[in-house]
Design a protein around this motif. Structure first.
Motif, PDB file in Angstrom:
ATOM      1  N   ARG A  60       0.825  -1.201   0.000  1.00  0.00           N
ATOM      2  CA  ARG A  60       0.000   0.000   0.000  1.00  0.00           C
ATOM      3  C   ARG A  60       0.862   1.255   0.000  1.00  0.00           C
ATOM      4  O   ARG A  60       0.614   2.201  -0.748  1.00  0.00           O
ATOM      5  CB  ARG A  60      -0.931  -0.002   1.220  1.00  0.00           C
ATOM      6  N   ARG A  61       1.903   1.255   0.823  1.00  0.00           N
ATOM      7  CA  ARG A  61       2.807   2.404   0.870  1.00  0.00           C
ATOM      8  C   ARG A  61       3.492   2.632  -0.480  1.00  0.00           C
ATOM      9  O   ARG A  61       3.590   3.764  -0.956  1.00  0.00           O
ATOM     10  CB  ARG A  61       3.869   2.199   1.942  1.00  0.00           C
ATOM     11  N   TYR A  63       2.514   1.587  -3.504  1.00  0.00           N
ATOM     12  CA  TYR A  63       1.523   2.005  -4.492  1.00  0.00           C
ATOM     13  C   TYR A  63       1.153   3.474  -4.312  1.00  0.00           C
ATOM     14  O   TYR A  63       1.072   4.227  -5.283  1.00  0.00           O
ATOM     15  CB  TYR A  63       0.268   1.143  -4.418  1.00  0.00           C
ATOM     16  N   ASN A  64       0.933   3.893  -3.081  1.00  0.00           N
ATOM     17  CA  ASN A  64       0.582   5.291  -2.826  1.00  0.00           C
ATOM     18  C   ASN A  64       1.723   6.229  -3.203  1.00  0.00           C
ATOM     19  O   ASN A  64       1.496   7.303  -3.773  1.00  0.00           O
ATOM     20  CB  ASN A  64       0.196   5.504  -1.370  1.00  0.00           C
ATOM     21  N   ARG A  65       2.958   5.833  -2.908  1.00  0.00           N
ATOM     22  CA  ARG A  65       4.109   6.667  -3.241  1.00  0.00           C
ATOM     23  C   ARG A  65       4.260   6.807  -4.762  1.00  0.00           C
ATOM     24  O   ARG A  65       4.466   7.898  -5.290  1.00  0.00           O
ATOM     25  CB  ARG A  65       5.382   6.095  -2.624  1.00  0.00           C
ATOM     26  N   TYR A  68       1.413   8.918  -6.194  1.00  0.00           N
ATOM     27  CA  TYR A  68       1.668  10.330  -5.920  1.00  0.00           C
ATOM     28  C   TYR A  68       2.722  10.882  -6.879  1.00  0.00           C
ATOM     29  O   TYR A  68       2.553  11.969  -7.442  1.00  0.00           O
ATOM     30  CB  TYR A  68       2.121  10.513  -4.468  1.00  0.00           C
ATOM     31  N   GLU A  87      -2.881   4.772 -12.072  1.00  0.00           N
ATOM     32  CA  GLU A  87      -4.057   4.454 -11.259  1.00  0.00           C
ATOM     33  C   GLU A  87      -4.784   3.222 -11.793  1.00  0.00           C
ATOM     34  O   GLU A  87      -5.260   2.394 -11.017  1.00  0.00           O
ATOM     35  CB  GLU A  87      -4.985   5.668 -11.257  1.00  0.00           C
TER      36      GLU A  87
END
Length: 178
Positions: A60-61, A63-65, A68, A87
């Motif tokens: 999750r970290r 993917y989010n990084r 972003y 996305e």
């Protein structure tokens, strides 16, 4: 004076961390006149980039990084194109796909935009990247579907049109974008 101290400390940190061969570390790169610490790369280019997909929290970290980084590049067109593509595809990527995505995200904005839109020929190392190829196919497909060829820049020419373009048409002014 404090800025010079910080810059010297960062240079010292770069020199000390790059002295260790085969180590993946955080490298500083200038961005907008300041130093950004969010650029990760492999110093020796001999070991693969460490990507931890072992548990859901680290996934999750990551993917989010990456999401972003793809949506907040500071180049609106790339923010929209890359952000939407990442996305849609990041959750189906394996480790090699994520490494290819990181390599694309590390490219400079103006060069990447010219390569994606076909204004310039990309280098061979970029052309063989599967993420770059997929994003480029999407961009070129959208260009072919939604714009006429005469409105696009030709290879080697800038893509932004100036105020003294000649318009053709019965009701158009002779010159300018008026």
């Amino acid at each position: 004076m404090a800025t010079i101290r910080i810059a010297l400390r960062n240079v010292h940190r770069i020199v000390n961390t790059s002295a260790v061969a085969g180590r993946t570390t955080t490298v500083f790169r200038p961005q907008y006149g300041w130093v950004s610490t969010y650029f990760s790369t492999n110093i020796s280019n001999t070991q693969p980039l460490n990507i931890d997909l072992s548990n859901e929290e680290s996934k999750r970290r990551l993917y989010n990084r990456l999401l972003y980084r793809s949506k907040q590049r500071g180049f609106l067109e790339l923010d929209l194109v890359l952000g939407k593509w990442v996305e849609e595809h990041i959750h189906s990527m394996d480790e090699n796909g994520i490494k290819a995505l990181v390599n694309v995200l590390d490219l400079e904005n103006p060069d990447l935009w010219k390569w994606l839109t076909g204004q310039e020929q990309p280098p061979e190392a970029v052309t063989v990247n599967p993420v770059f190829s997929a994003v480029q196919q999407k961009v070129l497909k959208n260009l072919n579907n939604h714009s006429s060829p005469e409105t696009r820049a030709t290879r080697g020419r800038p893509w932004v049109r100036g105020w003294d373009d000649i318009k053709k048409g019965r009701d158009s002014p002779i010159t300018g974008n008026q």
